[in-house]
Write a protein that holds these residues in place. Structure first.
Motif, PDB file in Angstrom:
ATOM      1  N   LYS A 157       0.876  -1.176   0.000  1.00 10.82           N
ATOM      2  CA  LYS A 157       0.000   0.000   0.000  1.00 10.82           C
ATOM      3  C   LYS A 157       0.915   1.229   0.000  1.00 10.82           C
ATOM      4  O   LYS A 157       1.610   1.470   0.987  1.00 10.82           O
ATOM      5  N   VAL A 158       0.933   1.932  -1.114  1.00 13.52           N
ATOM      6  CA  VAL A 158       1.881   3.052  -1.225  1.00 13.52           C
ATOM      7  C   VAL A 158       1.422   4.253  -0.410  1.00 13.52           C
ATOM      8  O   VAL A 158       0.227   4.439  -0.175  1.00 13.52           O
ATOM      9  N   ARG A 159       2.425   5.041   0.014  1.00 12.64           N
ATOM     10  CA  ARG A 159       2.110   6.255   0.782  1.00 12.64           C
ATOM     11  C   ARG A 159       2.639   7.465   0.026  1.00 12.64           C
ATOM     12  O   ARG A 159       3.734   7.440  -0.518  1.00 12.64           O
ATOM     13  N   VAL A 160       1.818   8.513   0.026  1.00 11.18           N
ATOM     14  CA  VAL A 160       2.227   9.743  -0.652  1.00 11.18           C
ATOM     15  C   VAL A 160       3.282  10.448   0.201  1.00 11.18           C
ATOM     16  O   VAL A 160       3.166  10.502   1.428  1.00 11.18           O
ATOM     17  N   LYS A 161       4.321  10.969  -0.467  1.00  9.66           N
ATOM     18  CA  LYS A 161       5.389  11.676   0.268  1.00  9.66           C
ATOM     19  C   LYS A 161       4.827  12.968   0.865  1.00  9.66           C
ATOM     20  O   LYS A 161       3.903  13.567   0.301  1.00  9.66           O
ATOM     21  N   GLY A 162       5.424  13.386   1.968  1.00 11.75           N
ATOM     22  CA  GLY A 162       4.966  14.581   2.681  1.00 11.75           C
ATOM     23  C   GLY A 162       4.910  15.808   1.782  1.00 11.75           C
ATOM     24  O   GLY A 162       4.005  16.634   1.904  1.00 11.75           O
ATOM     25  N   ASP A 163       5.849  15.943   0.846  1.00 12.22           N
ATOM     26  CA  ASP A 163       5.885  17.150   0.007  1.00 12.22           C
ATOM     27  C   ASP A 163       5.005  17.009  -1.249  1.00 12.22           C
ATOM     28  O   ASP A 163       5.047  17.862  -2.141  1.00 12.22           O
ATOM     29  N   GLN A 164       4.225  15.920  -1.333  1.00  9.72           N
ATOM     30  CA  GLN A 164       3.269  15.664  -2.431  1.00  9.72           C
ATOM     31  C   GLN A 164       3.920  15.599  -3.822  1.00  9.72           C
ATOM     32  O   GLN A 164       3.271  15.862  -4.829  1.00  9.72           O
ATOM     33  N   THR A 165       5.217  15.221  -3.872  1.00  8.14           N
ATOM     34  CA  THR A 165       5.880  15.146  -5.182  1.00  8.14           C
ATOM     35  C   THR A 165       5.747  13.750  -5.805  1.00  8.14           C
ATOM     36  O   THR A 165       6.137  13.543  -6.947  1.00  8.14           O
ATOM     37  N   GLY A 166       5.227  12.793  -5.030  1.00 12.84           N
ATOM     38  CA  GLY A 166       5.095  11.429  -5.565  1.00 12.84           C
ATOM     39  C   GLY A 166       4.844  10.464  -4.426  1.00 12.84           C
ATOM     40  O   GLY A 166       4.483  10.896  -3.316  1.00 12.84           O
TER      41      GLY A 166
END
Ligand code: AMP
Length: 249
Positions: free
Chosen positions: A16-25
């Motif tokens: 289950k992937v998690r979005v990076k804090g800075d929303q870049t990927g």
């Protein structure tokens, strides 16, 4: 007949992937990576053609970072004869991948190229179609059956509301759907054998391709969380809510 398959290394479908804090990927540090499931199906299809005596060689090609060698080894363990890694650290988008694959096709001259219908990380579903356009070859996307007779590939395609059967003159591009086959389990003896099979490495530069991205990701966000449901006491209350809250009747 040489058959080429295109292999992408993606985040394993169980993660289950998690979005990076800075929303870049999405965060892929220390995440399990595997072969894109549709590419396993592509490799299985190519190996079955070889086992049936219709293909003479199966070549697995992948573009990206050096760690992809590991994924190519899986393709070799399924039964591909040889691997080609187009090595680059540049973020690859479908058009760049299609150009790189087209350059490998020019060198290797396969009669059939089998790709997955989509990569499960970016869900682009574009590379096979772009490759067919660049090479000006016929294409059959979403294949659930492939048979070859002489210079003709007959492909059953999964389309909305049914199936379509089409004939293509080789050389051609095929992209795989889920029901094409069930890839074999990779056995330890075959993993050992795969270690001795050759993988050659080339760079985009050597192929004369500029892989620079054309699209810029603005942001990546998690899907909205699903709201909790409510329990209604009876049909009358349900109808009332459908009228006043959901406003659907
Ligand atoms: P996409 O268009 O990104 O959804 O990918 C469709 C198919 O193109 C995949 O299933 C692979 O067969 C192939 N493909 C995509 N990216 C790569 C890559 N970096 N290297 C090799 N093949 C790729």
């Amino acid at each position: 007949m040489k058959v080429m398959t295109a292999i992408k290394r993606v985040v394993d479908y169980n993660v289950k992937v998690r979005v990076k804090g800075d929303q870049t990927g999405v965060d892929i540090v220390n995440v399990k990576m595997s072969m894109n499931p549709f590419d396993e199906i592509a490799t299985e299809a190519a190996v079955r053609l070889k086992e049936a005596g219709q293909a003479t060689e199966v070549l697995a090609v992948s573009c990206g970072v050096p760690q992809i060698q590991e994924t190519l080894r899986t393709a070799l363990a399924i039964g591909a004869d040889r691997g080609v890694l187009v090595q680059t650290d540049v973020e690859l988008q479908p058009l760049a991948v299609a150009k790189l694959l087209a350059a490998v096709v020019e060198k290797e001259q396969p009669k059939l190229v089998i790709l997955g219908k989509q990569a499960i990380d970016d869900d682009a579903g574009q590379t096979g179609q772009l490759l067919a356009a660049l090479l000006d070859w016929p294409q059959a996307t979403f294949a659930s059956h492939i048979s070859i007779a002489g210079e003709i590939a007959t492909v059953t395609r999964e389309v909305d509301g049914g199936v379509e059967v089409i004939d293509l003159t080789l050389p051609a591009i095929v992209t795989t759907d889920l029901r094409l086959n069930e890839p074999r389990y990779v056995t330890l003896p075959n993993i050992m054998k795969a270690k001795k099979k050759p993988i050659t490495t080339v760079t985009p530069d050597e192929l004369g391709v500029d892989p620079t991205p054309r699209l810029r990701t603005l942001k990546v966000v998690e899907p909205a969380a699903r709201k909790a449901g409510v329990r209604v006491a009876d049909v009358a209350e349900l109808v009332e809510k459908l009228k006043t809250e959901a406003k659907v009747i």
